[in-house]
Design an enzyme around this catalytic site. Structure first.
Site, short mmCIF file in Angstrom:
data_model
loop_
_atom_site.label_atom_id
_atom_site.label_comp_id
_atom_site.label_asym_id
_atom_site.label_seq_id
_atom_site.Cartn_x
_atom_site.Cartn_y
_atom_site.Cartn_z
N ASP A 114 1.04 -1.00 -0.08
CA ASP A 114 -0.21 -0.30 -0.14
C ASP A 114 0.37 1.46 0.04
O ASP A 114 2.08 1.28 1.23
CB ASP A 114 -0.83 0.12 1.07
CG ASP A 114 -1.86 1.07 1.51
OD1 ASP A 114 -3.08 0.38 1.20
OD2 ASP A 114 -1.91 2.44 1.47
N ASP B 39 -3.68 2.33 -5.37
CA ASP B 39 -2.33 1.84 -4.63
C ASP B 39 -2.20 1.44 -4.05
O ASP B 39 -1.56 1.15 -2.53
CB ASP B 39 -2.88 3.39 -3.82
CG ASP B 39 -3.11 4.04 -2.55
OD1 ASP B 39 -3.82 2.78 -2.44
OD2 ASP B 39 -2.93 3.66 -1.02
N GLU B 40 -2.83 0.17 -4.58
CA GLU B 40 -2.57 -1.66 -3.54
C GLU B 40 -2.21 -2.67 -3.69
O GLU B 40 -2.86 -2.21 -5.31
CB GLU B 40 -3.17 -1.74 -2.22
CG GLU B 40 -4.70 -0.86 -2.21
CD GLU B 40 -5.36 -1.07 -0.71
OE1 GLU B 40 -5.81 -2.12 -0.14
OE2 GLU B 40 -5.89 -0.06 -0.53
#
Ligand code: DCP
Ligand code: CA
Ligand code: CA
Length: 369
Positions: A11, A111-112
Protein backbone atom coordinates in the site's frame (compact mmCIF):
# COMPACT_ATOMS: atom_id res chain seq x y z
CA UNK A 1 3.06 -31.15 0.37
CA UNK A 2 2.05 -27.65 -0.61
CA UNK A 3 4.16 -25.02 1.14
CA UNK A 4 2.31 -22.47 3.32
CA UNK A 5 1.06 -19.59 1.24
CA UNK A 6 3.07 -16.38 1.44
CA UNK A 7 1.17 -13.25 0.44
CA UNK A 8 2.51 -9.69 0.27
CA UNK A 9 0.22 -6.67 0.37
CA UNK A 10 1.66 -3.35 -0.79
CA UNK A 11 0.00 0.00 0.00
CA UNK A 12 1.60 3.25 -1.15
CA UNK A 13 2.14 5.82 1.63
CA UNK A 14 -0.04 9.01 1.59
CA UNK A 15 -0.13 8.38 -2.10
CA UNK A 16 -1.49 11.45 -3.92
CA UNK A 17 0.29 13.81 -1.52
CA UNK A 18 3.53 11.88 -1.85
CA UNK A 19 3.34 12.20 -5.65
CA UNK A 20 3.02 15.98 -5.19
CA UNK A 21 6.04 16.04 -2.87
CA UNK A 22 8.04 14.07 -5.39
CA UNK A 23 7.24 16.61 -8.11
CA UNK A 24 8.01 19.53 -5.83
CA UNK A 25 10.40 18.61 -2.97
CA UNK A 26 10.00 22.02 -1.33
CA UNK A 27 6.61 20.75 -0.12
CA UNK A 28 8.18 18.01 1.99
CA UNK A 29 8.48 19.89 5.27
CA UNK A 30 5.01 21.44 5.36
CA UNK A 31 1.42 20.20 5.45
CA UNK A 32 0.27 19.11 1.97
CA UNK A 33 -3.45 18.75 1.30
CA UNK A 34 -4.68 17.29 -2.00
CA UNK A 35 -8.16 18.62 -2.78
CA UNK A 36 -10.99 17.52 -5.02
CA UNK A 37 -12.88 20.72 -5.80
CA UNK A 38 -16.57 20.27 -6.48
CA UNK A 39 -16.69 23.22 -8.86
CA UNK A 40 -19.57 24.74 -6.87
CA UNK A 41 -17.61 27.71 -5.57
CA UNK A 42 -14.22 28.54 -4.14
CA UNK A 43 -12.91 26.04 -1.59
CA UNK A 44 -15.95 23.81 -1.93
CA UNK A 45 -15.13 20.12 -2.07
CA UNK A 46 -13.37 17.43 -0.10
CA UNK A 47 -9.84 16.52 0.92
CA UNK A 48 -8.59 13.59 -1.14
CA UNK A 49 -5.61 12.90 1.08
CA UNK A 50 -2.94 14.72 3.09
CA UNK A 51 0.68 14.12 4.02
CA UNK A 52 1.51 13.00 7.56
CA UNK A 53 2.43 16.52 8.70
CA UNK A 54 -1.07 17.71 7.78
CA UNK A 55 -2.62 14.68 9.49
CA UNK A 56 -1.12 15.84 12.78
CA UNK A 57 -3.53 18.79 12.51
CA UNK A 58 -6.49 16.46 11.99
CA UNK A 59 -6.58 16.88 8.22
CA UNK A 60 -7.50 13.62 6.47
CA UNK A 61 -9.30 12.07 3.48
CA UNK A 62 -12.95 12.97 3.15
CA UNK A 63 -13.19 16.11 5.30
CA UNK A 64 -14.40 19.36 3.67
CA UNK A 65 -11.64 21.59 2.26
CA UNK A 66 -12.98 24.49 4.36
CA UNK A 67 -12.54 22.48 7.53
CA UNK A 68 -8.96 21.59 6.53
CA UNK A 69 -8.26 25.30 5.94
CA UNK A 70 -9.57 26.12 9.41
CA UNK A 71 -7.40 23.44 10.99
CA UNK A 72 -4.34 24.82 9.21
CA UNK A 73 -5.14 28.46 9.79
CA UNK A 74 -2.01 30.65 10.04
CA UNK A 75 0.18 27.70 9.06
CA UNK A 76 2.25 27.56 5.89
CA UNK A 77 0.44 24.70 4.16
CA UNK A 78 -0.01 23.71 0.50
CA UNK A 79 -3.53 23.09 -0.82
CA UNK A 80 -3.27 21.49 -4.25
CA UNK A 81 -5.87 20.34 -6.78
CA UNK A 82 -5.75 16.59 -7.49
CA UNK A 83 -3.72 15.70 -10.57
CA UNK A 84 -5.10 12.26 -11.43
CA UNK A 85 -3.03 11.93 -14.58
CA UNK A 86 0.15 12.11 -12.51
CA UNK A 87 -1.10 9.64 -9.87
CA UNK A 88 -2.24 7.17 -12.51
CA UNK A 89 1.10 7.28 -14.28
CA UNK A 90 3.06 6.78 -11.04
CA UNK A 91 0.68 4.00 -10.02
CA UNK A 92 1.12 2.24 -13.34
CA UNK A 93 4.92 2.35 -13.05
CA UNK A 94 4.93 1.00 -9.49
CA UNK A 95 2.38 -1.69 -10.33
CA UNK A 96 4.55 -3.00 -13.14
CA UNK A 97 7.51 -3.30 -10.73
CA UNK A 98 5.32 -5.14 -8.18
CA UNK A 99 3.89 -7.39 -10.85
CA UNK A 100 7.34 -8.51 -11.97
CA UNK A 101 8.01 -9.99 -8.50
CA UNK A 102 4.85 -12.02 -7.89
CA UNK A 103 3.99 -15.56 -8.93
CA UNK A 104 0.54 -14.00 -9.02
CA UNK A 105 -0.43 -10.31 -8.88
CA UNK A 106 -3.72 -8.56 -8.13
CA UNK A 107 -4.19 -4.80 -8.20
CA UNK A 108 -6.78 -3.48 -5.73
CA UNK A 109 -7.32 0.15 -6.56
CA UNK A 110 -4.86 2.87 -7.51
CA UNK A 111 -2.42 2.40 -4.62
CA UNK A 112 -2.52 -1.20 -3.46
CA UNK A 113 -1.85 -4.69 -4.69
CA UNK A 114 -1.42 -8.28 -3.55
CA UNK A 115 1.43 -10.54 -4.60
CA UNK A 116 1.46 -14.28 -4.10
CA UNK A 117 5.14 -15.16 -3.62
CA UNK A 118 4.69 -18.71 -2.31
CA UNK A 119 6.68 -20.37 -5.07
CA UNK A 120 9.25 -17.62 -5.39
CA UNK A 121 10.09 -17.92 -1.67
CA UNK A 122 9.34 -21.60 -1.32
CA UNK A 123 7.06 -20.71 1.58
CA UNK A 124 9.96 -19.20 3.54
CA UNK A 125 9.19 -16.02 5.51
CA UNK A 126 12.82 -14.92 5.77
CA UNK A 127 13.10 -14.99 2.00
CA UNK A 128 9.80 -13.16 1.71
CA UNK A 129 11.05 -10.38 3.96
CA UNK A 130 14.22 -9.98 1.92
CA UNK A 131 12.16 -9.94 -1.25
CA UNK A 132 9.79 -7.27 0.13
CA UNK A 133 12.76 -5.08 1.11
CA UNK A 134 14.24 -5.52 -2.34
CA UNK A 135 10.95 -4.43 -3.94
CA UNK A 136 10.69 -1.41 -1.64
CA UNK A 137 14.23 -0.39 -2.59
CA UNK A 138 13.60 -0.77 -6.30
CA UNK A 139 10.38 1.27 -6.11
CA UNK A 140 12.23 3.99 -4.20
CA UNK A 141 15.15 4.05 -6.62
CA UNK A 142 13.01 4.09 -9.74
CA UNK A 143 9.97 6.09 -8.63
CA UNK A 144 11.01 7.90 -5.43
CA UNK A 145 7.85 6.73 -3.68
CA UNK A 146 7.69 4.85 -0.37
CA UNK A 147 5.40 1.84 -0.11
CA UNK A 148 4.45 -0.05 3.05
CA UNK A 149 4.16 -3.81 2.96
CA UNK A 150 2.62 -6.62 4.93
CA UNK A 151 3.52 -10.30 4.67
CA UNK A 152 1.15 -13.02 5.81
CA UNK A 153 -0.34 -16.44 5.14
CA UNK A 154 -3.37 -14.96 3.36
CA UNK A 155 -4.70 -11.71 1.83
CA UNK A 156 -6.63 -10.69 4.93
CA UNK A 157 -3.63 -10.83 7.26
CA UNK A 158 -1.19 -9.36 4.72
CA UNK A 159 -3.46 -6.35 4.19
CA UNK A 160 -3.90 -5.61 7.88
CA UNK A 161 -0.14 -6.06 8.36
CA UNK A 162 0.63 -3.54 5.61
CA UNK A 163 -1.33 -0.87 7.46
CA UNK A 164 0.44 -1.38 10.81
CA UNK A 165 3.61 0.58 10.15
CA UNK A 166 3.94 3.55 7.82
CA UNK A 167 5.77 4.98 5.97
CA UNK A 168 8.08 2.41 4.39
CA UNK A 169 6.84 -0.15 6.89
CA UNK A 170 7.39 -3.88 6.61
CA UNK A 171 5.30 -6.05 8.92
CA UNK A 172 5.57 -9.80 8.81
CA UNK A 173 3.03 -12.18 10.36
CA UNK A 174 3.97 -15.85 10.24
CA UNK A 175 1.14 -18.41 10.28
CA UNK A 176 1.88 -19.31 13.92
CA UNK A 177 1.70 -15.64 14.94
CA UNK A 178 -1.62 -14.93 13.21
CA UNK A 179 -3.76 -15.12 16.37
CA UNK A 180 -1.44 -13.11 18.59
CA UNK A 181 -1.28 -10.49 15.82
CA UNK A 182 -5.01 -10.28 15.12
CA UNK A 183 -6.68 -10.84 18.49
CA UNK A 184 -5.64 -7.61 20.28
CA UNK A 185 -6.73 -5.41 17.34
CA UNK A 186 -9.97 -3.41 17.53
CA UNK A 187 -12.72 -5.04 15.42
CA UNK A 188 -12.90 -2.15 12.99
CA UNK A 189 -9.48 -3.17 11.62
CA UNK A 190 -11.20 -6.00 9.77
CA UNK A 191 -12.21 -5.20 6.22
CA UNK A 192 -15.99 -4.83 6.14
CA UNK A 193 -16.38 -3.76 9.76
CA UNK A 194 -17.30 -0.10 9.31
CA UNK A 195 -18.79 2.46 11.64
CA UNK A 196 -22.27 0.98 12.03
CA UNK A 197 -21.09 -2.61 12.33
CA UNK A 198 -18.56 -1.53 14.95
CA UNK A 199 -21.36 0.09 16.97
CA UNK A 200 -23.46 -3.06 16.77
CA UNK A 201 -20.49 -5.17 17.81
CA UNK A 202 -19.77 -2.88 20.74
CA UNK A 203 -23.39 -3.34 21.85
CA UNK A 204 -22.73 -7.07 21.69
CA UNK A 205 -19.69 -6.45 23.93
CA UNK A 206 -17.26 -7.26 21.15
CA UNK A 207 -14.39 -4.79 21.08
CA UNK A 208 -11.43 -6.77 19.83
CA UNK A 209 -10.89 -9.21 17.00
CA UNK A 210 -10.14 -11.88 19.62
CA UNK A 211 -13.54 -11.36 21.26
CA UNK A 212 -15.18 -11.61 17.85
CA UNK A 213 -13.21 -14.77 17.07
CA UNK A 214 -14.44 -16.51 20.22
CA UNK A 215 -18.09 -15.66 19.72
CA UNK A 216 -20.39 -18.44 18.59
CA UNK A 217 -20.76 -18.25 14.83
CA UNK A 218 -24.53 -18.83 15.27
CA UNK A 219 -24.81 -15.62 17.27
CA UNK A 220 -23.09 -13.74 14.46
CA UNK A 221 -25.18 -15.21 11.64
CA UNK A 222 -28.33 -14.49 13.64
CA UNK A 223 -27.35 -10.85 13.97
CA UNK A 224 -25.67 -10.20 10.59
CA UNK A 225 -27.09 -12.88 8.28
CA UNK A 226 -25.37 -16.01 7.04
CA UNK A 227 -22.93 -14.52 4.54
CA UNK A 228 -21.63 -11.66 6.68
CA UNK A 229 -21.79 -13.57 9.95
CA UNK A 230 -19.66 -16.38 8.53
CA UNK A 231 -17.31 -13.86 6.95
CA UNK A 232 -16.79 -12.03 10.28
CA UNK A 233 -16.22 -15.31 12.11
CA UNK A 234 -13.61 -16.51 9.62
CA UNK A 235 -11.92 -13.14 9.28
CA UNK A 236 -11.56 -12.76 13.06
CA UNK A 237 -9.97 -16.19 13.17
CA UNK A 238 -7.53 -15.22 10.43
CA UNK A 239 -9.12 -17.57 7.92
CA UNK A 240 -9.17 -16.40 4.32
CA UNK A 241 -8.75 -18.78 1.42
CA UNK A 242 -9.35 -16.22 -1.34
CA UNK A 243 -6.70 -16.37 -4.05
CA UNK A 244 -4.53 -13.63 -5.49
CA UNK A 245 -6.18 -13.21 -8.87
CA UNK A 246 -4.93 -11.51 -11.94
CA UNK A 247 -7.57 -9.20 -13.40
CA UNK A 248 -7.61 -8.82 -17.14
CA UNK A 249 -8.37 -5.25 -18.09
CA UNK A 250 -11.04 -4.96 -20.76
CA UNK A 251 -10.65 -2.19 -23.35
CA UNK A 252 -14.29 -1.25 -23.27
CA UNK A 253 -17.68 -2.47 -22.15
CA UNK A 254 -20.61 -1.84 -24.46
CA UNK A 255 -23.99 -3.08 -25.45
CA UNK A 256 -26.15 -2.44 -28.49
CA UNK A 257 -29.87 -3.21 -28.88
CA UNK A 258 -32.39 -3.08 -31.70
CA UNK A 259 -35.38 -0.87 -30.91
CA UNK A 260 -38.85 -2.42 -30.93
CA UNK A 261 -39.93 0.31 -33.31
CA UNK A 262 -37.84 2.75 -35.34
CA UNK A 263 -38.02 6.15 -33.68
CA UNK A 264 -36.38 9.52 -33.15
CA UNK A 265 -38.20 10.27 -29.94
CA UNK A 266 -35.66 11.02 -27.20
CA UNK A 267 -37.72 9.48 -24.39
CA UNK A 268 -38.23 6.26 -26.33
CA UNK A 269 -34.50 6.08 -27.03
CA UNK A 270 -33.61 6.78 -23.42
CA UNK A 271 -35.88 4.06 -22.12
CA UNK A 272 -33.67 1.54 -23.92
CA UNK A 273 -30.43 3.46 -23.36
CA UNK A 274 -30.90 3.57 -19.57
CA UNK A 275 -31.33 -0.21 -19.49
CA UNK A 276 -28.03 -0.56 -21.32
CA UNK A 277 -26.45 1.92 -18.89
CA UNK A 278 -27.59 -0.19 -15.91
CA UNK A 279 -26.19 -3.30 -17.54
CA UNK A 280 -22.77 -1.95 -18.49
CA UNK A 281 -22.31 -0.04 -15.25
CA UNK A 282 -22.98 -3.16 -13.21
CA UNK A 283 -20.44 -5.02 -15.35
CA UNK A 284 -17.90 -2.24 -14.70
CA UNK A 285 -18.65 -2.44 -10.99
CA UNK A 286 -18.08 -6.17 -10.92
CA UNK A 287 -14.71 -5.62 -12.53
CA UNK A 288 -14.04 -2.71 -10.15
CA UNK A 289 -13.44 -0.33 -13.03
CA UNK A 290 -14.10 3.36 -13.31
CA UNK A 291 -14.17 4.93 -16.77
CA UNK A 292 -13.30 8.18 -18.47
CA UNK A 293 -15.11 7.96 -21.78
CA UNK A 294 -18.80 7.49 -22.51
CA UNK A 295 -19.92 6.97 -26.11
CA UNK A 296 -23.34 6.54 -27.65
CA UNK A 297 -24.26 5.30 -31.08
CA UNK A 298 -27.35 5.25 -33.27
CA UNK A 299 -27.80 3.02 -36.31
CA UNK A 300 -30.34 4.63 -38.61
CA UNK A 301 -32.91 3.13 -40.98
CA UNK A 302 -30.44 3.35 -43.88
CA UNK A 303 -27.97 1.38 -41.68
CA UNK A 304 -25.62 4.34 -41.43
CA UNK A 305 -24.18 4.81 -37.95
CA UNK A 306 -23.43 8.00 -36.02
CA UNK A 307 -21.80 8.31 -32.69
CA UNK A 308 -20.77 10.87 -30.11
CA UNK A 309 -18.50 10.60 -27.09
CA UNK A 310 -17.50 12.57 -24.05
CA UNK A 311 -14.26 12.12 -22.09
CA UNK A 312 -13.87 13.28 -18.50
CA UNK A 313 -10.61 14.52 -16.96
CA UNK A 314 -10.84 12.06 -14.10
CA UNK A 315 -12.38 8.57 -14.06
CA UNK A 316 -16.05 8.38 -13.08
CA UNK A 317 -18.10 5.43 -11.90
CA UNK A 318 -21.51 6.81 -11.02
CA UNK A 319 -24.59 5.47 -12.80
CA UNK A 320 -26.15 8.96 -12.68
CA UNK A 321 -23.20 10.48 -14.50
CA UNK A 322 -23.43 7.70 -17.07
CA UNK A 323 -27.17 8.20 -17.67
CA UNK A 324 -27.04 12.00 -17.72
CA UNK A 325 -24.13 11.98 -20.13
CA UNK A 326 -25.84 9.43 -22.38
CA UNK A 327 -28.94 11.64 -22.45
CA UNK A 328 -26.90 14.71 -23.34
CA UNK A 329 -25.09 12.82 -26.11
CA UNK A 330 -28.26 11.33 -27.63
CA UNK A 331 -29.86 14.77 -27.62
CA UNK A 332 -26.94 16.16 -29.61
CA UNK A 333 -26.90 13.19 -31.93
CA UNK A 334 -30.60 13.61 -32.75
CA UNK A 335 -29.94 17.22 -33.70
CA UNK A 336 -27.18 16.16 -36.07
CA UNK A 337 -28.73 13.30 -38.01
CA UNK A 338 -30.89 13.68 -41.09
CA UNK A 339 -34.48 14.55 -40.18
CA UNK A 340 -35.84 11.98 -42.62
CA UNK A 341 -34.35 9.00 -40.86
CA UNK A 342 -35.32 7.25 -37.66
CA UNK A 343 -33.07 5.22 -35.42
CA UNK A 344 -33.15 1.45 -35.67
CA UNK A 345 -30.47 0.36 -33.21
CA UNK A 346 -28.81 2.08 -30.28
CA UNK A 347 -25.68 1.47 -28.23
CA UNK A 348 -23.78 2.80 -25.22
CA UNK A 349 -20.11 2.17 -24.51
CA UNK A 350 -17.73 2.99 -21.66
CA UNK A 351 -13.96 2.92 -22.05
CA UNK A 352 -10.75 4.51 -20.80
CA UNK A 353 -10.76 2.31 -17.73
CA UNK A 354 -8.93 2.82 -14.47
CA UNK A 355 -9.02 0.33 -11.64
CA UNK A 356 -11.67 1.80 -9.33
CA UNK A 357 -10.43 4.07 -6.61
CA UNK A 358 -13.15 2.60 -4.43
CA UNK A 359 -11.78 -0.94 -4.51
CA UNK A 360 -11.23 -1.24 -0.82
CA UNK A 361 -14.75 -0.04 -0.08
CA UNK A 362 -16.58 -2.87 -1.80
CA UNK A 363 -17.08 -5.19 1.11
CA UNK A 364 -17.92 -2.21 3.30
CA UNK A 365 -20.78 -1.32 1.00
CA UNK A 366 -21.83 -4.91 1.13
CA UNK A 367 -21.95 -4.57 4.92
CA UNK A 368 -24.24 -1.53 4.44
CA UNK A 369 -22.13 0.88 6.47
N1 DCP B 1 -8.47 8.77 -1.70
C1 DCP B 1 -9.45 9.71 -1.97
N2 DCP B 1 -10.54 9.84 -1.12
C2 DCP B 1 -10.64 9.05 -0.01
C3 DCP B 1 -9.65 8.10 0.27
C4 DCP B 1 -8.56 7.98 -0.60
O1 DCP B 1 -9.37 10.42 -2.97
N3 DCP B 1 -11.69 9.21 0.82
C5 DCP B 1 -7.29 8.67 -2.62
C6 DCP B 1 -6.16 9.55 -2.15
C7 DCP B 1 -5.17 8.61 -1.53
C8 DCP B 1 -5.40 7.33 -2.32
O2 DCP B 1 -6.78 7.34 -2.67
O3 DCP B 1 -3.82 9.07 -1.66
C9 DCP B 1 -5.07 6.09 -1.54
O4 DCP B 1 -5.88 5.99 -0.37
P1 DCP B 1 -5.37 5.43 1.00
O5 DCP B 1 -6.57 5.14 1.82
O6 DCP B 1 -4.41 4.29 0.78
O7 DCP B 1 -4.64 6.67 1.70
P2 DCP B 1 -3.20 7.29 1.48
O8 DCP B 1 -2.38 6.50 0.52
O9 DCP B 1 -3.37 8.72 1.12
O10 DCP B 1 -2.58 7.25 2.93
P3 DCP B 1 -1.92 6.02 3.74
O11 DCP B 1 -0.48 6.37 3.86
O12 DCP B 1 -2.62 6.03 5.05
O13 DCP B 1 -2.16 4.77 2.93
CA1 CA C 1 -2.07 4.27 0.71
CA1 CA D 1 -4.86 2.20 -0.11
Amino acid sequence: MQPNRVIIHADFDYFYAQCEERENPSLKDKPVVVCIYSGRGEDRGAVSTANYIARKYGVKSGIPILQAKRRLKDIDAAFLPANFELYEKVSENIMSILKSYGDKFEQMGIDEAFLDVTQKTNGNYEKAKELAQKIQTEIWEKEKITVSMGIGPNKLIAKIAAGRQKPLGLTEVKPDDAESFLFPLPVNELLGVGKKTTEVMHEMRINTVGELAKLDVEKLTKRFGKVLGTYFHNAANGIDSSQVQERGMAESVSHILTLKEDTRDLDALLEVAYKICDDISSRARELNLSFKTISVQLVLQDMSASSRAKTFDAPVESIDVLKNTAKELFQKLLEEISEELKARRLGVKISGFAVGRQAQKHITEFAKD
